[in-house]
Scaffold this active site. Structure first.
Site, mmCIF file in Angstrom:
data_model
loop_
_atom_site.group_PDB
_atom_site.id
_atom_site.type_symbol
_atom_site.label_atom_id
_atom_site.label_comp_id
_atom_site.label_asym_id
_atom_site.label_seq_id
_atom_site.Cartn_x
_atom_site.Cartn_y
_atom_site.Cartn_z
ATOM 1 N N CYS A 122 33.822 87.791 22.781
ATOM 2 C CA CYS A 122 34.959 87.930 23.692
ATOM 3 C C CYS A 122 36.310 87.633 23.039
ATOM 4 C CB CYS A 122 34.770 87.039 24.907
ATOM 5 S SG CYS A 122 33.237 87.380 25.798
ATOM 6 N N HIS A 247 41.347 86.359 27.885
ATOM 7 C CA HIS A 247 40.073 87.041 28.101
ATOM 8 C C HIS A 247 39.686 86.883 29.558
ATOM 9 C CE1 HIS A 247 35.940 88.054 28.212
ATOM 10 N NE2 HIS A 247 35.502 86.804 28.191
ATOM 11 N N ASN A 281 33.975 91.159 33.598
ATOM 12 C CA ASN A 281 34.117 90.624 32.242
ATOM 13 C C ASN A 281 33.640 91.688 31.254
ATOM 14 O OD1 ASN A 281 33.604 89.370 29.757
ATOM 15 N ND2 ASN A 281 33.020 87.428 30.671
#
Length: 325
Positions: A122, A247, A281
């Site tokens: 990530c 993120h 995500n």
């Protein structure tokens, strides 16, 4: 002693174009509640997600990266032949060989350029952006295409509510080019390998696993200092930052980090990316996706100062300050 010739670099670097791509299929919390023990309220309360985008089986990670990368090149007003290096940040290729970047470069029309994948999960886009910036400043490439692309649904158990409610698919891209003044600040990055077991895929036959509560505690306590360090390395103040693009891991994590930044001097009117709500995500794709979506919505303008910070499996983390294109 014989000296070698060196290709002149650039005093600074900047993002000159952005692009993004998401699959058409939208999966809502209500859709998930039909196949697992969960609810819209439960998901919103814990991670803040309402919808996520999911690629069809025939939609490949490379396909999404090509779409986002081509849009970023066009947005920069460049031709594919102007690109001299292609970097793809990803942790979800279906196989390790061949890499995504060479395939993406070929399909976009970037000819004979160095092309490589980078896996920092990530944090991958921030790692790749820093690498692309350094390539430009060192003279190794004039324009670098940096892409974050993930097809996380290939690696998620569709009935595991600890992961299936969170992860999604998509790609985001940026073109990095030369600048007389630095418009991509020095990167603040690192890793915590002793905590690598908190997010992992055990082997090629396994799904992604994460210790949700442990990751939450780590991110909410350790990432704000990284973001602040990135601001300090850029030689500016937190009050100079216009937009915070972390993120998109979890809305509660985003809000907790933003609260810490405001306590340390960030402005009350700091814009905060909350793309997680309708995108889920998307790991290394989440930061460029969120940045491009903010621009499309007119919430940021060219020249705005954006603070980017990625964090995730590894555990890896990275952040830098950039000027929006």
């Amino acid at each position: 002693m014989t000296s070698f010739a060196a290709r002149p670099g650039s005093p600074g670097s900047r993002i000159v174009g952005l692009g993004s791509f998401q699959p058409d299929t939208v999966v809502s919390n209500h859709d998930l509640a039909k196949i697992m023990d969960t609810s819209d309220e439960w998901i919103r309360e814990r991670v803040g997600i309402v919808n996520r985008r999911v690629a069809k089986p025939e939609e490949l990670l490379v396909d999404m990266a090509v779409e986002a990368g081509a849009k970023a090149i066009a947005d920069a007003g460049l031709a594919p032949t102007d690109i001299e290096a292609v970097l793809v940040a990803t942790c979800t290729m279906p196989s390790q060989i061949p890499n995504a970047a060479a395939q993406v470069a070929h399909r976009i029309g970037v000819l004979a350029a160095p092309a490589f994948d980078l896996n920092a999960a990530c944090a991958g886009f921030c790692y790749a952006l820093a690498t692309g910036s350094d390539l430009v400043r060192a003279g190794s490439a004039r324009y670098v295409l940096v892409i974050g692309a993930e097809k996380l649904t290939d690696w998620v158990n569709p009935t595991d509510r600890s992961t299936a409610i969170i992860f999604a698919d998509g790609a985001g891209a940026a073109v990095v080019g030369p600048s007389e003044e630095a418009a991509i600040g020095p990167v603040s990055w690192g890793s915590a390998g002793d905590l690598s077991g908190m997010i992992a895929v055990e082997d090629r036959d396994s799904f992604i696993f994460q210790e949700g509560q442990s990751v939450f505690r780590w991110a909410t306590t350790q990432i704000a200092p990284i973001a602040i360090d990135a601001v300090e390395r850029a030689g500016i103040e937190l009050s100079d930052v216009d937009v915070f693009v972390p993120h998109q891991a979890n809305l509660r994590i985003i809000e907790a980090i933003a609260k810490r930044l405001k306590a340390k001097g960030a402005r009350d009117d700091l814009k905060i990316a909350r793309d997680i709500v309708d995108s889920g995500n998307t790991s290394s794709a989440s930061i460029p996706l969120a940045l491009d979506h903010l621009r499309q919505a007119g919430e940021i303008a060219s020249g705005d100062v954006a603070l980017l910070v990625g964090f995730g499996a590894g555990l890896s983390y990275a952040g830098q300050v950039v000027r929006c294109p």
